[in-house]
Design a protein around this motif. Sequence first.
Motif, mmCIF file in Angstrom:
data_model
loop_
_atom_site.group_PDB
_atom_site.id
_atom_site.type_symbol
_atom_site.label_atom_id
_atom_site.label_comp_id
_atom_site.label_asym_id
_atom_site.label_seq_id
_atom_site.Cartn_x
_atom_site.Cartn_y
_atom_site.Cartn_z
ATOM 1 N N UNK A 140 0.755 -1.141 -0.005
ATOM 2 C CA UNK A 140 -0.147 -0.046 -0.128
ATOM 3 C C UNK A 140 0.944 1.292 0.101
ATOM 4 N N UNK A 141 0.360 2.419 -0.619
ATOM 5 C CA UNK A 141 0.889 3.655 -0.469
ATOM 6 C C UNK A 141 0.825 4.236 0.999
ATOM 7 N N UNK A 142 1.765 4.934 1.410
ATOM 8 C CA UNK A 142 1.708 5.711 2.712
ATOM 9 C C UNK A 142 0.858 6.757 2.550
ATOM 10 N N UNK A 143 -0.071 7.427 3.384
ATOM 11 C CA UNK A 143 -0.923 8.400 3.408
ATOM 12 C C UNK A 143 -0.012 9.828 3.147
ATOM 13 N N UNK A 144 0.788 10.061 3.672
ATOM 14 C CA UNK A 144 1.734 11.217 3.538
ATOM 15 C C UNK A 144 2.877 11.035 2.794
ATOM 16 N N UNK A 145 3.382 11.687 1.808
ATOM 17 C CA UNK A 145 4.537 11.569 1.326
ATOM 18 C C UNK A 145 4.972 13.267 0.979
ATOM 19 N N UNK A 146 5.939 13.799 1.599
ATOM 20 C CA UNK A 146 6.218 15.008 1.461
ATOM 21 C C UNK A 146 7.578 15.476 1.340
ATOM 22 N N UNK A 147 7.999 15.973 0.202
ATOM 23 C CA UNK A 147 9.139 16.371 -0.180
ATOM 24 C C UNK A 147 9.449 18.081 0.318
ATOM 25 N N UNK A 148 10.556 18.339 1.175
ATOM 26 C CA UNK A 148 10.869 19.753 1.363
ATOM 27 C C UNK A 148 12.022 20.196 0.866
ATOM 28 N N UNK A 149 11.929 20.904 -0.069
ATOM 29 C CA UNK A 149 13.250 21.386 -0.904
ATOM 30 C C UNK A 149 14.239 22.141 -0.105
ATOM 31 N N UNK A 150 13.398 22.879 0.585
ATOM 32 C CA UNK A 150 14.060 24.051 1.500
ATOM 33 C C UNK A 150 14.903 23.279 2.783
ATOM 34 N N UNK A 151 14.082 22.448 3.461
ATOM 35 C CA UNK A 151 14.550 21.598 4.531
ATOM 36 C C UNK A 151 15.574 20.459 4.061
ATOM 37 N N UNK A 152 15.381 20.240 2.840
ATOM 38 C CA UNK A 152 16.212 19.100 2.011
ATOM 39 C C UNK A 152 15.873 17.901 2.852
ATOM 40 N N UNK A 153 14.628 17.454 2.865
ATOM 41 C CA UNK A 153 14.010 16.049 3.632
ATOM 42 C C UNK A 153 12.968 15.701 2.706
ATOM 43 N N UNK A 154 12.630 14.507 2.797
ATOM 44 C CA UNK A 154 11.764 13.790 2.368
ATOM 45 C C UNK A 154 10.996 13.046 3.415
ATOM 46 N N UNK A 155 9.743 13.214 3.830
ATOM 47 C CA UNK A 155 9.054 12.698 5.164
ATOM 48 C C UNK A 155 7.794 11.747 4.439
ATOM 49 N N UNK A 156 7.803 10.826 5.064
ATOM 50 C CA UNK A 156 6.388 9.822 4.736
ATOM 51 C C UNK A 156 5.956 9.233 5.824
ATOM 52 N N UNK A 157 4.620 8.642 5.820
ATOM 53 C CA UNK A 157 4.175 8.076 7.098
ATOM 54 C C UNK A 157 2.615 7.812 6.771
ATOM 55 N N UNK A 158 1.927 7.231 7.830
ATOM 56 C CA UNK A 158 0.477 7.141 7.869
ATOM 57 C C UNK A 158 -0.215 7.828 8.789
ATOM 58 N N UNK A 159 -1.729 8.041 8.687
ATOM 59 C CA UNK A 159 -2.376 9.161 9.613
ATOM 60 C C UNK A 159 -2.763 7.942 10.977
ATOM 61 N N UNK A 160 -2.598 6.828 10.775
ATOM 62 C CA UNK A 160 -3.246 5.712 11.618
ATOM 63 C C UNK A 160 -2.133 4.936 11.982
ATOM 64 N N UNK A 161 -2.362 4.269 13.090
ATOM 65 C CA UNK A 161 -1.078 3.302 13.383
ATOM 66 C C UNK A 161 -1.078 2.030 12.568
ATOM 67 N N UNK A 162 0.014 1.408 12.605
ATOM 68 C CA UNK A 162 0.304 0.235 12.011
ATOM 69 C C UNK A 162 -0.445 -0.771 12.875
ATOM 70 N N UNK A 163 -0.858 -2.117 12.220
ATOM 71 C CA UNK A 163 -1.760 -2.920 12.747
ATOM 72 C C UNK A 163 -0.855 -4.427 13.237
#
Length: 207
Positions: free
Chosen positions: A87-110
């Motif tokens: 499955x795809x993660x809910x959140x996938x965010x590239x921040x060029x200014x901070x030079x980071x890529x963050x990803x995760x789900x809005x709900x806990x893993x089961x």
Amino acid sequence: MTERPITLDADFDSGSLDVANCRVDGDTIYLAGRDNYNTGSWKWLHFTADHVKGRTLTFQIDNNFDTEPKRLDHLQMVYCQDGETWQYFDVNEHDPQAKTFRFGNRTPFTTDRVTIAYGFPYPVSRTIEHTQRIRQSPFVSPTASSNDQLILGESPGGIDDLGRNIQSNPLFAYQITDPDEQGPKKNIVLMSGVHPNETLANHTLEA
């Protein structure tokens, strides 16, 4: 009840992560990617995280993606909890200014273990299993240079950038044709796995 510490592992077929330089800080996991041929950048990510059940986690990695950070603008990382369904993660965010890529789900893993990857994995074991399966077809036969197991040769193997011993793996070659058709035929060459971290090509070739 005290939560068990999250542990990461990438020591498996097609696994890729610089585990020694990763860090877990609360519910944020800071990842260290790697690329065997491009020092200082990363490309293929594939790892497991244990003791994650009930936790809503954020994963972060630097945006030094294979020298082209802009490729992360539309990237969607994937995860698997049951060993089969990705499955795809809910959140996938590239921040060029901070030079980071963050990803995760809005709900806990089961589940207690989750497998995470840059894209839908295609491990060497799947190539071997697929080739063994289609070898039974009457329309499949060796090429002039491959043997009756459809093996053309082997990859060299060696030591990777993390000091791991990488075994050699079979290189397959075969032809698909109707052996009863004696008329003129066109030759089409299809190839994948040259860059094994570009798994879309392997999925496409199998299809």
